[in-house]
Design a protein around this motif. Structure first.
Motif, PDB file in Angstrom:
ATOM      1  N   GLN A  88      72.889  44.919   5.983  1.00 61.04           N
ATOM      2  CA  GLN A  88      73.910  44.860   6.390  1.00 61.04           C
ATOM      3  C   GLN A  88      75.012  45.240   5.475  1.00 61.04           C
ATOM      4  O   GLN A  88      75.833  45.962   6.135  1.00 61.04           O
ATOM      5  N   ASN A  89      74.677  45.076   4.056  1.00 67.42           N
ATOM      6  CA  ASN A  89      75.973  45.402   3.000  1.00 67.42           C
ATOM      7  C   ASN A  89      75.561  46.713   2.413  1.00 67.42           C
ATOM      8  O   ASN A  89      76.293  46.741   1.369  1.00 67.42           O
ATOM      9  N   GLY A  90      74.480  47.301   2.339  1.00 66.61           N
ATOM     10  CA  GLY A  90      73.642  48.221   2.251  1.00 66.61           C
ATOM     11  C   GLY A  90      73.149  48.308   0.800  1.00 66.61           C
ATOM     12  O   GLY A  90      72.426  48.701   0.166  1.00 66.61           O
ATOM     13  N   PHE A  91      71.913  46.875   0.426  1.00 62.71           N
ATOM     14  CA  PHE A  91      71.410  46.560  -0.012  1.00 62.71           C
ATOM     15  C   PHE A  91      70.103  46.406   0.461  1.00 62.71           C
ATOM     16  O   PHE A  91      69.829  45.225   1.512  1.00 62.71           O
ATOM     17  N   LEU A  92      68.782  46.980  -0.120  1.00 59.10           N
ATOM     18  CA  LEU A  92      67.380  46.937   0.584  1.00 59.10           C
ATOM     19  C   LEU A  92      67.080  46.253  -0.774  1.00 59.10           C
ATOM     20  O   LEU A  92      66.692  46.907  -1.229  1.00 59.10           O
ATOM     21  N   VAL A  93      67.072  44.705   0.113  1.00 64.28           N
ATOM     22  CA  VAL A  93      65.677  43.771  -0.608  1.00 64.28           C
ATOM     23  C   VAL A  93      64.895  43.009  -0.286  1.00 64.28           C
ATOM     24  O   VAL A  93      64.766  42.836   1.222  1.00 64.28           O
ATOM     25  N   GLY A  94      63.743  43.422  -0.524  1.00 64.80           N
ATOM     26  CA  GLY A  94      61.939  42.537  -0.118  1.00 64.80           C
ATOM     27  C   GLY A  94      62.560  41.179   0.519  1.00 64.80           C
ATOM     28  O   GLY A  94      63.217  40.427  -1.060  1.00 64.80           O
ATOM     29  N   ALA A  95      61.667  40.780   1.102  1.00 70.71           N
ATOM     30  CA  ALA A  95      61.963  39.571   1.677  1.00 70.71           C
ATOM     31  C   ALA A  95      60.023  39.138   1.488  1.00 70.71           C
ATOM     32  O   ALA A  95      59.440  39.526   2.433  1.00 70.71           O
ATOM     33  N   MET A  96      59.779  37.689   0.633  1.00 68.83           N
ATOM     34  CA  MET A  96      58.270  37.520   0.144  1.00 68.83           C
ATOM     35  C   MET A  96      58.041  36.636   1.199  1.00 68.83           C
ATOM     36  O   MET A  96      58.791  35.131   0.718  1.00 68.83           O
ATOM     37  N   ARG A  97      57.640  36.290   2.015  1.00 66.28           N
ATOM     38  CA  ARG A  97      57.426  35.027   2.625  1.00 66.28           C
ATOM     39  C   ARG A  97      55.705  34.748   2.656  1.00 66.28           C
ATOM     40  O   ARG A  97      55.344  35.264   2.548  1.00 66.28           O
ATOM     41  N   SER A  98      55.976  32.745   3.096  1.00 67.06           N
ATOM     42  CA  SER A  98      54.627  32.499   3.205  1.00 67.06           C
ATOM     43  C   SER A  98      53.933  32.976   3.935  1.00 67.06           C
ATOM     44  O   SER A  98      54.746  33.115   5.091  1.00 67.06           O
ATOM     45  N   PRO A  99      52.620  32.882   4.512  1.00 69.43           N
ATOM     46  CA  PRO A  99      51.608  32.902   3.479  1.00 69.43           C
ATOM     47  C   PRO A  99      51.180  33.859   2.874  1.00 69.43           C
ATOM     48  O   PRO A  99      50.578  34.389   1.451  1.00 69.43           O
ATOM     49  N   THR A 100      51.984  35.372   2.604  1.00 74.33           N
ATOM     50  CA  THR A 100      52.148  36.092   1.470  1.00 74.33           C
ATOM     51  C   THR A 100      52.178  35.337  -0.037  1.00 74.33           C
ATOM     52  O   THR A 100      51.707  35.592  -1.182  1.00 74.33           O
ATOM     53  N   VAL A 101      53.140  34.567  -0.492  1.00 77.79           N
ATOM     54  CA  VAL A 101      53.678  33.684  -1.860  1.00 77.79           C
ATOM     55  C   VAL A 101      53.727  32.441  -0.912  1.00 77.79           C
ATOM     56  O   VAL A 101      53.384  31.599   0.350  1.00 77.79           O
ATOM     57  N   SER A 102      53.060  31.826  -2.178  1.00 78.78           N
ATOM     58  CA  SER A 102      52.772  29.692  -1.756  1.00 78.78           C
ATOM     59  C   SER A 102      54.451  29.624  -1.300  1.00 78.78           C
ATOM     60  O   SER A 102      55.489  30.040  -1.166  1.00 78.78           O
ATOM     61  N   LYS A 103      54.355  28.457   0.102  1.00 79.13           N
ATOM     62  CA  LYS A 103      55.196  27.780   0.793  1.00 79.13           C
ATOM     63  C   LYS A 103      55.842  27.046   0.010  1.00 79.13           C
ATOM     64  O   LYS A 103      55.819  26.252  -1.426  1.00 79.13           O
ATOM     65  N   GLY A 104      57.427  27.553  -0.430  1.00 79.82           N
ATOM     66  CA  GLY A 104      58.867  26.715  -1.049  1.00 79.82           C
ATOM     67  C   GLY A 104      58.995  27.975  -2.026  1.00 79.82           C
ATOM     68  O   GLY A 104      59.629  27.391  -3.071  1.00 79.82           O
ATOM     69  N   THR A 105      57.874  28.667  -1.974  1.00 82.67           N
ATOM     70  CA  THR A 105      58.710  29.499  -3.176  1.00 82.67           C
ATOM     71  C   THR A 105      58.548  31.375  -2.909  1.00 82.67           C
ATOM     72  O   THR A 105      59.078  32.305  -3.362  1.00 82.67           O
ATOM     73  N   GLU A 106      59.364  30.375  -1.026  1.00 82.58           N
ATOM     74  CA  GLU A 106      59.364  32.447  -0.836  1.00 82.58           C
ATOM     75  C   GLU A 106      60.985  33.003  -1.646  1.00 82.58           C
ATOM     76  O   GLU A 106      61.537  32.568  -1.694  1.00 82.58           O
ATOM     77  N   ARG A 107      60.670  34.550  -1.279  1.00 78.53           N
ATOM     78  CA  ARG A 107      61.717  35.320  -2.407  1.00 78.53           C
ATOM     79  C   ARG A 107      62.648  36.210  -1.711  1.00 78.53           C
ATOM     80  O   ARG A 107      61.733  37.221  -1.290  1.00 78.53           O
ATOM     81  N   LEU A 108      63.574  36.401  -3.002  1.00 78.14           N
ATOM     82  CA  LEU A 108      63.635  38.230  -2.890  1.00 78.14           C
ATOM     83  C   LEU A 108      63.377  38.848  -3.609  1.00 78.14           C
ATOM     84  O   LEU A 108      63.407  38.509  -4.506  1.00 78.14           O
ATOM     85  N   ARG A 109      62.982  40.053  -2.941  1.00 79.91           N
ATOM     86  CA  ARG A 109      62.055  40.805  -4.514  1.00 79.91           C
ATOM     87  C   ARG A 109      62.915  41.874  -4.552  1.00 79.91           C
ATOM     88  O   ARG A 109      63.214  42.904  -3.857  1.00 79.91           O
ATOM     89  N   ILE A 110      63.677  41.900  -5.901  1.00 79.61           N
ATOM     90  CA  ILE A 110      64.635  42.727  -6.236  1.00 79.61           C
ATOM     91  C   ILE A 110      64.197  43.719  -7.330  1.00 79.61           C
ATOM     92  O   ILE A 110      63.680  43.267  -8.120  1.00 79.61           O
ATOM     93  N   THR A 111      64.362  45.036  -6.886  1.00 76.73           N
ATOM     94  CA  THR A 111      64.081  46.066  -7.866  1.00 76.73           C
ATOM     95  C   THR A 111      64.992  47.180  -8.707  1.00 76.73           C
ATOM     96  O   THR A 111      65.723  48.275  -7.660  1.00 76.73           O
ATOM     97  N   LEU A 112      64.982  46.634  -9.701  1.00 74.96           N
ATOM     98  CA  LEU A 112      66.117  47.750  -9.945  1.00 74.96           C
ATOM     99  C   LEU A 112      65.731  49.094 -10.597  1.00 74.96           C
ATOM    100  O   LEU A 112      63.602  49.180 -10.901  1.00 74.96           O
ATOM    101  N   ASN A 113      66.480  50.341 -11.113  1.00 71.30           N
ATOM    102  CA  ASN A 113      65.836  52.016 -11.858  1.00 71.30           C
ATOM    103  C   ASN A 113      67.185  51.653 -12.505  1.00 71.30           C
ATOM    104  O   ASN A 113      68.256  51.106 -12.978  1.00 71.30           O
ATOM    105  N   ALA A 114      66.463  52.365 -13.717  1.00 67.08           N
ATOM    106  CA  ALA A 114      67.683  53.135 -14.824  1.00 67.08           C
ATOM    107  C   ALA A 114      69.017  53.959 -14.156  1.00 67.08           C
ATOM    108  O   ALA A 114      69.753  53.763 -15.027  1.00 67.08           O
ATOM    109  N   LEU A 115      68.322  53.886 -13.052  1.00 67.80           N
ATOM    110  CA  LEU A 115      70.361  54.641 -12.159  1.00 67.80           C
ATOM    111  C   LEU A 115      70.478  54.157 -11.884  1.00 67.80           C
ATOM    112  O   LEU A 115      71.818  54.458 -11.011  1.00 67.80           O
ATOM    113  N   HIS A 116      70.516  52.903 -11.677  1.00 68.60           N
ATOM    114  CA  HIS A 116      71.455  51.760 -11.159  1.00 68.60           C
ATOM    115  C   HIS A 116      73.388  51.282 -11.953  1.00 68.60           C
ATOM    116  O   HIS A 116      72.453  51.872 -13.274  1.00 68.60           O
ATOM    117  N   ASN A 117      73.824  51.045 -11.374  1.00 69.76           N
ATOM    118  CA  ASN A 117      75.117  51.530 -12.528  1.00 69.76           C
ATOM    119  C   ASN A 117      75.230  49.538 -12.846  1.00 69.76           C
ATOM    120  O   ASN A 117      75.218  49.089 -11.773  1.00 69.76           O
TER     121      ASN A 117
END
Length: 108
Positions: free
Chosen positions: A62-91
């Motif tokens: 909603q604030n203009g940031f596309l961030v992946g969300a990794m949930r169980s069972p893709t990742v272990s329960k209790g380690t659900e996480r945001l997946r930030i992907t950086l690149n060289a063009l970010h400032n």
């Protein structure tokens, strides 16, 4: 071969990406976010709950940031996480804004 030539001629991209990774990790640590070990462009932040990680990812979108969300069972329960992907063009300003928005979503 063209891709190999680009990698050789655009060394600034590797340098900029490494600087962005270091900046992101520093700012995220200052903000108290739970980072997982990573020296790559992918920076995982452990949230630890399926619903909460989806809520934070939605607030970021909603604030203009596309961030992946990794949930169980893709990742272990209790380690659900945001997946930030950086690149060289970010400032650094964009990275700072992202950290700020994650912090606000974290406490919402």
């Amino acid at each position: 071969m063209h891709a190999v030539d680009l990698v050789k001629s655009d060394a600034w991209r590797r340098t900029a990406l490494q600087q962005n990774i270091a900046h992101f990790r520093h700012r995220a640590e200052l903000a108290g976010l739970k980072l997982m070990p990573s020296d790559s462009a992918i920076q995982p932040i452990v949230v630890g709950d399926n619903q909460r990680v989806m809520t934070i990812a939605s607030m970021l979108k909603q604030n203009g940031f596309l961030v992946g969300a990794m949930r169980s069972p893709t990742v272990s329960k209790g380690t659900e996480r945001l997946r930030i992907t950086l690149n060289a063009l970010h400032n650094h300003n964009e990275i700072n804004q992202l950290i700020e928005k994650i912090g606000k979503a974290w406490t919402a």
